[in-house]
Motif scaffolding. Structure first.
Motif, PDB file in Angstrom:
ATOM      1  N   LEU A 226       0.991  -1.063   0.028  1.00  0.00           N
ATOM      2  CA  LEU A 226       0.021   0.051   0.054  1.00  0.00           C
ATOM      3  C   LEU A 226       0.841   1.348  -0.142  1.00  0.00           C
ATOM      4  N   MET A 227       0.444   2.199  -0.594  1.00  0.00           N
ATOM      5  CA  MET A 227       1.302   3.480  -0.786  1.00  0.00           C
ATOM      6  C   MET A 227       1.574   4.091   0.522  1.00  0.00           C
ATOM      7  N   VAL A 228       2.601   4.681   0.740  1.00  0.00           N
ATOM      8  CA  VAL A 228       2.863   5.553   1.961  1.00  0.00           C
ATOM      9  C   VAL A 228       3.266   6.744   1.765  1.00  0.00           C
ATOM     10  N   GLY A 229       4.448   6.953   0.556  1.00  0.00           N
ATOM     11  CA  GLY A 229       4.783   8.337   0.340  1.00  0.00           C
ATOM     12  C   GLY A 229       5.961   8.157  -0.533  1.00  0.00           C
ATOM     13  N   THR A 230       6.696   9.356  -0.818  1.00  0.00           N
ATOM     14  CA  THR A 230       7.912   9.109  -1.856  1.00  0.00           C
ATOM     15  C   THR A 230       8.862   9.991  -0.596  1.00  0.00           C
ATOM     16  N   VAL A 231      10.305   9.340  -1.071  1.00  0.00           N
ATOM     17  CA  VAL A 231      11.373   9.924  -0.579  1.00  0.00           C
ATOM     18  C   VAL A 231      11.682  11.481  -0.764  1.00  0.00           C
ATOM     19  N   GLU A 232      11.503  12.479   0.136  1.00  0.00           N
ATOM     20  CA  GLU A 232      11.740  13.830  -0.291  1.00  0.00           C
ATOM     21  C   GLU A 232      13.391  14.122   0.171  1.00  0.00           C
ATOM     22  N   GLU A 233      13.934  13.568   1.002  1.00  0.00           N
ATOM     23  CA  GLU A 233      15.417  13.856   1.258  1.00  0.00           C
ATOM     24  C   GLU A 233      15.738  12.703   2.494  1.00  0.00           C
ATOM     25  N   TYR A 234      17.263  12.768   2.466  1.00  0.00           N
ATOM     26  CA  TYR A 234      17.749  11.614   3.568  1.00  0.00           C
ATOM     27  C   TYR A 234      19.042  12.004   4.006  1.00  0.00           C
TER      28      TYR A 234
END
Length: 280
Positions: A226-234
Motif C-alpha cells: 500500500l502506498m505510503v509516500g515518496t522520499v523527499e530527502e535523506y
C-alpha cells in the motif's frame, strides 16, 4: 306583532329601493351584452381573489404537515446519497488493496467509512469515523484511502470508530522502499503534517529522491504494497548506523473525507499465533 309591523314600516322604503335596484340591474345586464361581459369579468376577478385567499389560508394550516413530509423526503434522499457515495468509493478504490483483493480473493475486504472528525494541528491527532461494530469494524484494523494509508483503528463503538493516524507519535508503522524491499519504521516527528520519517534504514542501501515507500506487510494491519509516500530527502542518523528518510506522505490529512477500513480475514489467527510465539 306591532313591533314587527313598525320595523317593517321603517325599512319598507329601503326594501322597495333594493328590490327595484335589483330588477334594474337584472334588466341592464341581461339585455346589454357589454354590461353583461363587464359584470362577469368583475365577478370572475372577485371570485379569483376569494379562491386565492382561501387557498392561502388553507395552505397555512397545512404548512406544518408539508414541512414534515419534505423533511422525511430529504432524509430518505440523504441516506440514498450516502449509500451511493460509499459504493462509488468502493468501486473507484485505486489503492493496492483492490489489486490484492483480486489476487487473493477472500483474504482482504474493504469497509467504506466517512470521516466525521479529523485533527491535524495537535501532537497526537485522531480521526473519528462514522462506522463501527455494526459495520464490521474492529480495533486494530488498518485504514486507507485512494491515496495511501491513513492509520489504524484504536477504539470502536456500535456505529463509530476512532483512528490513530500516521500523525500521532510515538506510534510507528512498518514500511519499506519499493525498489529494494528494504524495511524500516515510519514515525511522525510532530512538525510538518506533509512529512514523516522513515528510520532504521541501513546506510549501505541506495536511496534517491522520489523513491516510493510502501507498506511492508509485516503485520495484520496493512497488506504489503500500500502506498505510503515518496522520499523527499535523506541523511545519516546520529550514530551513523542508519539512514533517516524524510518521506512526503501520499495522503493529505487535512482533506480526508471517505476512507476504507481494511479487514484481514486471517487477522485473529495471525495475532493469536504471534502471541503464542512471543510467550515462549
Amino acid at each position: 306583532m306591532q313591533n314587527f309591523i313598525r320595523f317593517f314600516t321603517k325599512i319598507g322604503s329601503f326594501l322597495l329601493f333594493a328590490l327595484l335596484e335589483g330588477v334594474a340591474l337584472y334588466l341592464l345586464f341581461s339585455s346589454n351584452s357589454y354590461q353583461q361581459s363587464v359584470f362577469f369579468t368583475s365577478a370572475n376577478k372577485v371570485a379569483g381573489v376569494l379562491y386565492a385567499v382561501e387557498e392561502a389560508v388553507g395552505g397555512f394550516f397545512y404548512l406544518k404537515e408539508d414541512n414534515e413530509a419534505l423533511l422525511r423526503e430529504n432524509n430518505t434522499l440523504h441516506r440514498q446519497l450516502e449509500r451511493m457515495e460509499n459504493e462509488l468509493a468502493r468501486l473507484t478504490d485505486t489503492t493496492r488493496i483492490a489489486l490484492l483483493r483480486n489476487e487473493q480473493p477472500g483474504e482482504f475486504d474493504l469497509i467504506p467509512a466517512k470521516v466525521i472528525h479529523n485533527s491535524v494541528t495537535k501532537l497526537r491527532n485522531s480521526i473519528t469515523l462514522k462506522g463501527g461494530k455494526q459495520q464490521g469494524i474492529e480495533a486494530g484494523m488498518g485504514v486507507a484511502n485512494a491515496d495511501g494509508i491513513v492509520g489504524v483503528v484504536s477504539h470502536v463503538s456500535d456505529n463509530f470508530a476512532v483512528v490513530i493516524p500516521l500523525l500521532c507519535p510515538p506510534n510507528r508503522f512498518s514500511c519499506k522502499l519499493k525498489n529494494s524491499n528494504t524495511t524500516g519504521s515510519l514515525i511522525w516527528d510532530g512538525e510538518d503534517r506533509r512529512f514523516a520519517l522513515m528510520e532504521e534504514v541501513p546506510p549501505y542501501v541506495p536511496v534517491s529522491k522520489g523513491d516510493t515507500v510502501v507498506t511492508s506487510g509485516y503485520s495484520s494491519i496493512f497488506p504489503e504494497g500500500l502506498m505510503v509516500g515518496t522520499v523527499e530527502e535523506y541523511d545519516v542518523g546520529e550514530d551513523a548506523n542508519y539512514l533517516i528518510l524524510k518521506v512526503r506522505l501520499a495522503v493529505r490529512f487535512d482533506a480526508l473525507s471517505t476512507v476504507r477500513v481494511i479487514r484481514f480475514t486471517g487477522r485473529k489467527e495471525y495475532n493469536q499465533l504471534k502471541e503464542e510465539a512471543e510467550e515462549e
